[in-house]
Design a protein around this motif. Structure first.
Motif, short mmCIF file in Angstrom:
data_model
loop_
_atom_site.label_atom_id
_atom_site.label_comp_id
_atom_site.label_asym_id
_atom_site.label_seq_id
_atom_site.Cartn_x
_atom_site.Cartn_y
_atom_site.Cartn_z
N ASP A 404 15.04 -31.08 -63.57
CA ASP A 404 14.63 -30.76 -64.93
C ASP A 404 15.81 -30.31 -65.79
O ASP A 404 15.90 -30.66 -66.98
CB ASP A 404 13.58 -29.64 -64.90
N THR A 405 16.73 -29.56 -65.19
CA THR A 405 17.89 -29.08 -65.93
C THR A 405 18.75 -30.24 -66.41
O THR A 405 19.24 -30.25 -67.56
CB THR A 405 18.74 -28.14 -65.05
N TYR A 407 17.79 -33.64 -66.42
CA TYR A 407 17.09 -34.76 -67.03
C TYR A 407 16.00 -34.35 -68.01
O TYR A 407 15.52 -35.18 -68.78
CB TYR A 407 16.44 -35.62 -65.95
N GLY A 408 15.54 -33.12 -67.93
CA GLY A 408 14.40 -32.72 -68.73
C GLY A 408 13.10 -32.94 -67.95
O GLY A 408 13.08 -33.58 -66.91
N THR A 409 12.00 -32.46 -68.46
CA THR A 409 10.74 -32.50 -67.72
C THR A 409 10.02 -33.83 -67.80
O THR A 409 8.97 -34.02 -67.21
CB THR A 409 9.80 -31.39 -68.24
N SER A 410 10.59 -34.78 -68.55
CA SER A 410 9.91 -36.07 -68.71
C SER A 410 10.39 -37.11 -67.70
O SER A 410 10.17 -38.30 -67.88
CB SER A 410 10.16 -36.62 -70.13
#
Length: 413
Positions: A404-405, A407-410
């Motif tokens: 997540d850090t 790439y992000g949560t998507s």
């Protein structure tokens, strides 16, 4: 004898997540399958080879006329490059892993006199060759290079750029500068770096010969064409002394790619039977490399390798490599010694990671042609499952936090 007809061979798709070859791009496979049945001297086949030659000069970053590709794998290109080394030639070879070690063996074979070869045919020890062994997990550095070349003053010096046996990058700038300083002709194994790292070989004037492969950074099929590039100084040595080979002779090979007597010509002359299928697929692999551009691809490798590195470290692994297409790691302490078991389990499930091929045994996870966040996430999660299957513990929340850090949560599931 009773005849036995085996059933048709079916090979399933697997995730090639090792040091190479990587999974071939579907567009390259499409060009292979779409090529017509053609004579090897058919006009479009020869035109494709001429265009490949010009694309390779752009990818290598060179004005070397003798830039083309040798039919086969990276070993074919290396054997072609080493063909200029003759019995009795003085050589210094730097070895810091499995593949540079095999390269050093090739050089020992090439430089052996008849008596030296007969004394130990599979492992000759010619007096004219000095192999500098660098411990596993370490890179070949400036001091090591300069000390060896100053001491031995060889005709030839050899180094691998990226050593996939240990996942280490060696100092290309130091090697080229030392070769110039000591009047040595440098030879480089760029099997793992071409098409992954952004570099131009004309920036390294101490190096006269380069050899790579089709199936790693170029993302082509393994058995097509292995890129090589030679300076005029290298070719002059060949013209003066010759080589004990025909099929891999750089001057002879170049003729089929439209390079004759040091000049580009419109159509090559016969040297070996080339495959129209191989030419078409290799041509497409080069087109894709240039369309993406080496700077963008190199940056993509750096970005995604950093994610994979952080994720396996969150699982308790220790990374010892510095390549951007490959992570070499030690398993967590509670799983130490079970590297081969883990790798074999992964392969059985279609997840193609590799062990190192020399001691100490480590795990190698590669990202060749897997440059998107969905692919990296899949590799990370499969590896986490493999650790759990051996009884190891993985903090899934910590791993997800890494993904997540970066790439992000998507991130695609």
């Amino acid at each position: 004898m009773t005849m036995h007809l085996y059933p048709q061979l079916e090979i399933p798709n697997t995730l090639a997540a090792g040091p190479g070859p990587g999974n071939t791009d579907p567009r390259v496979l499409e060009r292979f399958a779409a090529a017509g049945v053609a004579d090897h001297m058919q006009g479009d086949v020869l035109r494709g080879m001429i265009e490949c030659k010009h694309m390779l000069r752009q990818i290598w970053g060179t004005q070397n006329t003798y830039t083309f590709a040798v039919a086969g794998t990276g070993w074919s290109a290396l054997d072609s490059m080493f063909s200029a080394v003759l019995p009795g030639d003085s050589v210094v070879a730097f070895a810091n892993g499995t593949f540079s070690g095999i390269d050093a063996l090739t050089l020992r074979i090439k430089a052996s006199t008849r008596d030296e070869l007969a004394a130990n045919p599979q492992d000759p020890q010619p007096a004219s060759v000095n192999v500098v062994e660098v411990p596993h997990g370490r890179s070949v550095d400036t001091k090591t290079i300069d000390t060896a070349l100053a001491l031995h003053r060889p005709k030839w010096a050899f180094m691998a750029h990226w050593e996939t046996g240990s996942g280490r990058i060696n100092d290309l700038w130091a090697f080229s500068e030392a070769c110039q300083r000591h009047g040595v002709m440098g030879l480089v194994d760029a099997v793992s770096s071409l098409g992954v790292e952004d570099f131009s070989i004309d920036d390294f004037p101490g190096i006269v010969g380069w050899a790579s492969c089709p199936q790693k950074g170029i993302c082509g099929l393994p058995l097509t064409y292995a890129p090589v590039s030679f300076t005029d100084a290298y070719i002059e040595v060949l013209e003066e002394r010759g080589a004990y080979t025909y099929a891999q002779h750089p001057i002879f090979e170049a003729r089929h790619w439209g390079i004759i007597d040091g000049q580009d010509v419109e159509k090559g002359s016969y040297h070996r039977t080339h495959s129209g299928y191989a030419v078409a697929s290799f041509h497409e692999a080069l087109r894709l490399t240039l369309q993406e551009s080496l700077p963008r691809r190199a940056e993509s490798y750096r970005r995604h390798e950093a994610v994979l590195r952080a994720a396996v470290e969150a699982m308790g692994c220790k990374v010892t490599s510095d390549m951007t297409s490959l992570v070499v790691l030690n398993l967590p302490d509670d799983l130490a010694g079970r590297e081969m078991e883990l790798v074999q389990n992964c392969r059985a499930d279609g997840f193609g990671i590799w062990p190192t091929l020399s001691a100490p045994v480590q795990v190698r996870i590669g990202i060749l042609n897997q440059l998107d966040r969905g692919a990296i996430r899949k590799i990370v999660l499969l590896f986490a499952d493999a650790i759990r299957a051996l009884g190891g513990r993985v903090d899934q929340d910590a791993v997800e936090a890494v993904l997540d850090t970066h790439y992000g949560t998507s991130v695609a599931a």
